[in-house]
Design an enzyme around this catalytic site. Structure first.
Site, PDB file in Angstrom:
ATOM      1  CG  PHE A   1      36.872  23.454  39.119  1.00 53.51           C
ATOM      2  CD1 PHE A   1      37.556  24.338  38.301  1.00 53.51           C
ATOM      3  CD2 PHE A   1      36.137  23.961  40.184  1.00 53.51           C
ATOM      4  CE1 PHE A   1      37.514  25.699  38.538  1.00 53.51           C
ATOM      5  CE2 PHE A   1      36.089  25.319  40.424  1.00 53.51           C
ATOM      6  CZ  PHE A   1      36.782  26.184  39.601  1.00 53.51           C
TER       7      PHE A   1
ATOM      8  N   GLY B   1      35.810  20.897  28.189  1.00 54.15           N
ATOM      9  CA  GLY B   1      35.577  22.060  27.329  1.00 54.15           C
ATOM     10  C   GLY B   1      36.786  22.322  26.460  1.00 54.15           C
TER      11      GLY B   1
ATOM     12  CB  CYS C   1      44.343  32.559  38.670  1.00 58.23           C
ATOM     13  SG  CYS C   1      44.077  34.166  39.433  1.00 58.23           S
TER      14      CYS C   1
ATOM     15  CG  LEU D   1      38.786  36.828  44.915  1.00 62.66           C
ATOM     16  CD1 LEU D   1      38.632  36.947  43.415  1.00 62.66           C
ATOM     17  CD2 LEU D   1      38.589  38.186  45.555  1.00 62.66           C
TER      18      LEU D   1
ATOM     19  CE  LYS E   1      45.042  31.905  44.197  1.00 62.61           C
ATOM     20  NZ  LYS E   1      43.590  31.886  44.029  1.00 62.61           N
TER      21      LYS E   1
ATOM     22  NE  ARG F   1      43.655  39.487  33.923  1.00 68.87           N
ATOM     23  CZ  ARG F   1      43.830  39.902  35.185  1.00 68.87           C
ATOM     24  NH1 ARG F   1      44.986  40.367  35.567  1.00 68.87           N
ATOM     25  NH2 ARG F   1      42.846  39.863  36.066  1.00 68.87           N
TER      26      ARG F   1
ATOM     27  CE  LYS G   1      48.939  35.500  38.176  1.00 69.61           C
ATOM     28  NZ  LYS G   1      49.180  34.913  39.500  1.00 69.61           N
TER      29      LYS G   1
ATOM     30  CB  THR H   1      48.925  34.317  43.509  1.00 71.33           C
ATOM     31  OG1 THR H   1      47.534  34.395  43.817  1.00 71.33           O
ATOM     32  CG2 THR H   1      49.377  32.871  43.480  1.00 71.33           C
TER      33      THR H   1
HETATM   34  N1  LIG Z   1      41.932  37.662  39.510  1.00 70.34           N
HETATM   35  C1  LIG Z   1      41.663  36.689  40.347  1.00 70.34           C
HETATM   36  O1  LIG Z   1      40.652  35.995  40.256  1.00 70.34           O
HETATM   37  C2  LIG Z   1      42.625  36.379  41.485  1.00 70.34           C
HETATM   38  C3  LIG Z   1      42.215  35.552  42.530  1.00 70.34           C
HETATM   39  C4  LIG Z   1      43.091  35.314  43.575  1.00 70.34           C
HETATM   40  C5  LIG Z   1      44.365  35.865  43.563  1.00 70.34           C
HETATM   41  N2  LIG Z   1      44.748  36.649  42.521  1.00 70.34           N
HETATM   42  C6  LIG Z   1      46.088  37.244  42.562  1.00 70.34           C
HETATM   43  O2  LIG Z   1      45.961  38.592  42.994  1.00 70.34           O
HETATM   44  C7  LIG Z   1      46.944  39.416  42.339  1.00 70.34           C
HETATM   45  C8  LIG Z   1      46.255  40.546  41.611  1.00 70.34           C
HETATM   46  O3  LIG Z   1      45.440  40.005  40.595  1.00 70.34           O
HETATM   47  P1  LIG Z   1      44.374  40.885  39.804  1.00 70.34           P
HETATM   48  O4  LIG Z   1      43.626  39.951  38.918  1.00 70.34           O
HETATM   49  O5  LIG Z   1      43.634  41.739  40.759  1.00 70.34           O
HETATM   50  O6  LIG Z   1      45.372  41.793  38.933  1.00 70.34           O
HETATM   51  P2  LIG Z   1      45.007  43.113  38.124  1.00 70.34           P
HETATM   52  O7  LIG Z   1      45.997  43.183  37.022  1.00 70.34           O
HETATM   53  O8  LIG Z   1      43.552  43.155  37.809  1.00 70.34           O
HETATM   54  O9  LIG Z   1      45.286  44.310  39.159  1.00 70.34           O
HETATM   55  C9  LIG Z   1      46.548  44.675  39.608  1.00 70.34           C
HETATM   56  C10 LIG Z   1      46.548  46.206  39.810  1.00 70.34           C
HETATM   57  O10 LIG Z   1      47.744  46.586  40.484  1.00 70.34           O
HETATM   58  C11 LIG Z   1      48.146  47.846  39.989  1.00 70.34           C
HETATM   59  N3  LIG Z   1      49.565  48.051  40.328  1.00 70.34           N
HETATM   60  C12 LIG Z   1      50.648  47.360  39.890  1.00 70.34           C
HETATM   61  N4  LIG Z   1      51.773  47.812  40.476  1.00 70.34           N
HETATM   62  C13 LIG Z   1      51.394  48.802  41.329  1.00 70.34           C
HETATM   63  C14 LIG Z   1      52.095  49.639  42.243  1.00 70.34           C
HETATM   64  N5  LIG Z   1      53.426  49.534  42.389  1.00 70.34           N
HETATM   65  N6  LIG Z   1      51.386  50.539  42.934  1.00 70.34           N
HETATM   66  C15 LIG Z   1      50.053  50.645  42.794  1.00 70.34           C
HETATM   67  N7  LIG Z   1      49.326  49.867  41.962  1.00 70.34           N
HETATM   68  C16 LIG Z   1      50.000  48.958  41.236  1.00 70.34           C
HETATM   69  C17 LIG Z   1      47.857  47.754  38.504  1.00 70.34           C
HETATM   70  O11 LIG Z   1      47.753  49.043  37.917  1.00 70.34           O
HETATM   71  C18 LIG Z   1      46.511  46.995  38.516  1.00 70.34           C
HETATM   72  O12 LIG Z   1      45.411  47.889  38.543  1.00 70.34           O
HETATM   73  C19 LIG Z   1      47.745  38.460  41.441  1.00 70.34           C
HETATM   74  O13 LIG Z   1      48.869  38.023  42.132  1.00 70.34           O
HETATM   75  C20 LIG Z   1      46.782  37.315  41.216  1.00 70.34           C
HETATM   76  O14 LIG Z   1      47.452  36.107  40.949  1.00 70.34           O
HETATM   77  C21 LIG Z   1      43.911  36.936  41.492  1.00 70.34           C
END
Ligand SMILES: NC(=O)c1ccc[n+]([C@@H]2O[C@H](COP(=O)([O-])OP(=O)(O)OC[C@H]3O[C@@H](n4cnc5c(N)ncnc54)[C@H](O)[C@@H]3O)[C@@H](O)[C@H]2O)c1
Length: 433
Positions: free
Chosen positions: A250, A254, A261, A151, A205, A329, A264, A121
């Site tokens: 939603f 609560g 997400c 997701l 998003k 988080r 941030k 994102t």
């Molecule tokens: N968690 C959710 O529900 C969700 C849903 C939709 C979108 N997003 C977006 O997706 C993105 C990822 O979210 P997440 O929750 O999976 O984060 P996360 O912190 O669980 O995973 C990110 C991973 O990227 C790795 N990483 C970072 N820099 C790297 C690099 N240069 N090379 C290789 N690996 C690297 C980290 O070690 C980590 O394992 C964010 O932008 C978030 O906003 C998250």
């Protein structure tokens, strides 16, 4: 297709496993060696329903692999997803350092045409930054696509396999064709694939998350007003939700939203709007309401126990920011537990999945109980912070026997107030008399 996914977290791992499930060859890359080693041993570093089975199956079929070496994974791929974290930076903006580092690493590894897809994102304009970063280094042609992910944790696999829509942001026809082909298996039930410009795709998003966060904060304020007038927010919510223009999702009050997400993304949209001299007043209020809501139970505890919680033992059910995940988080539980510890209380916590994560945050300052009943033993009150299913119909007589005093503060409105009071509990919930 051959795919590389950079970043193997909550999003990257699900995306990688799901693309492998439809027959693609996927290599998931992460710089976290411990995480990759664990995945190579067949273990999943996070809790996400259905994910372990999906990963195991696709690994054994040779379609899904894990590595810390980005270059070979990129060289073998036609499509490269960037799914690294974009945490809040010091000024509230999304911190793009991981996205841009991944872009540079991809550029250095390129050996021919690649479609580079931004799955993280990211604020409007980031695909231009990614394009510029790659162009400085790359000697081969490439396209940059914005493909935001919608997701939700706790149902991530299902959401990815059966999306409501797929958004593809690009002005490049070839890349749009690649992406449409890749997503076709997931949209056979008629979910639309929406191809648009990158700025609109990037904003989609944020707009979706900001809307969901707004609904939660709005309903929390309605709950707070209900308390002032002796109204019941459950009844108000049901009446409002039955309006087809509004719908039921939603709208549960609560102790505030959390997770990686909503907090941030709300901050980021406020910041990138402000950078263009636009004051996003609604979202500032959404955030303020959420912050205040997180300490609502603590104020009630203060009132209930008088001046100090020193020496009191408080049982906590639920640590994760929502059920069916181990993710803490920005979880409201973190604020509440910090508040309890600061007031001198002892905390006995139980969560079905989040103990390991909580240990990383609180260490031995919190006692982690082996089950929900062990947590309430000899506690002065029970706090409910996450609405896991297993908390919905507990043995109240047993809880009453185990607690020092039959007091429940329910931050998720799990029980019927009249029923639980008839069992002899002092019961306080959100927005209900
Ligand atoms: N968690 C959710 O529900 C969700 C849903 C939709 C979108 N997003 C977006 O997706 C993105 C990822 O979210 P997440 O929750 O999976 O984060 P996360 O912190 O669980 O995973 C990110 C991973 O990227 C790795 N990483 C970072 N820099 C790297 C690099 N240069 N090379 C290789 N690996 C690297 C980290 O070690 C980590 O394992 C964010 O932008 C978030 O906003 C998250």
């Amino acid at each position: 297709m051959n795919i590389a996914v950079i970043g193997t977290g909550y999003v990257g791992l699900v995306v990688g496993a799901c693309f492998a499930e439809t027959g693609n060859h996927v290599t998931c890359v992460d710089k976290d060696q411990a995480k990759v080693a664990m995945l190579k041993r067949g273990r999943i570093p996070i809790y996400e329903p259905g994910l372990e089975e999906l990963v195991r199956r696709n690994r054994s079929l040779g379609r899904l692999g894990f590595t810390t070496s980005l270059a070979p994974a990129v060289r073998a791929a036609e499509i490269v997803f960037i799914a690294v974290g974009t945490p809040t930076g010091e000024d509230g903006s999304a911190d793009l350092q991981h996205v841009l580092a991944a872009a540079r690493d991809i550029a250095r590894a390129m050996n021919g045409y690649k479609v580079v897809v931004d799955k993280s994102t990211v604020p409007v304009g980031t695909s231009e930054l990614v394009r510029a970063e790659i162009a400085k280094i790359a000697k081969h042609p490439f396209s940059v696509v914005s493909n935001p992910e919608f997701l939700k944790q706790g149902a991530a696999v299902d959401d990815f396999l059966k999306p409501d829509r797929v958004v593809i942001g690009t002005d490049d026809e070839k890349a749009a064709r690649f992406m449409t082909e890749l997503y076709r298996p997931f949209t056979r039930t008629g979910a639309p694939i929406m191809v648009m410009d990158t700025a609109s795709a990037e904003l989609c998003k944020y707009a979706a998350n900001a809307m969901l966060a707004t609904r939660i904060s709005f309903m929390n304020e309605i709950a707070n007003v209900c308390e002032l007038f002796g109204a019941d927010v459950d009844k108000v919510r049901q009446a409002v939700a039955s309006d087809r223009r509004i719908g039921p999702a939603f709208l549960f009050p609560g102790i505030g939203y959390g997770g990686s997400c909503f907090p941030k993304d709300v901050k980021a949209i406020i910041k990138f709007a402000a950078d263009k001299k636009y004051d996003f007043r609604i979202l500032q209020a959404v955030e303020d309401v959420n912050e205040a809501q997180k300490s609502r139970l603590l104020s009630r505890l203060d009132k209930h126990f008088g001046k100090s919680l020193k020496g009191k033992t408080i049982a906590v059910w639920g640590l994760a920011f929502k059920p069916r995940t181990d993710d803490m988080r920005e979880a409201p539980a973190v604020n509440v537990i910090r508040g309890l510890l600061a007031r001198g209380a002892k905390v006995r916590a139980y969560d079905p999945e989040a103990h390991a994560v909580a240990r990383g945050l609180f260490g031995t300052r919190v006692h982690y109980a082996k089950d929900a009943y062990a947590a309430v033993k000899d506690a002065d009150a029970l706090l409910i912070l996450t609405e896991w299913n297993e908390f919905r119909e507990p043995d109240f007589q047993k809880i009453k026997r185990l607690l020092k005093a039959p007091v429940i503060f329910d931050g998720r409105n799990l029980y019927a107030p009249a029923q639980i009071r008839s069992l002899g509990f002092t019961y306080s919930s959100i927005g209900r008399p």
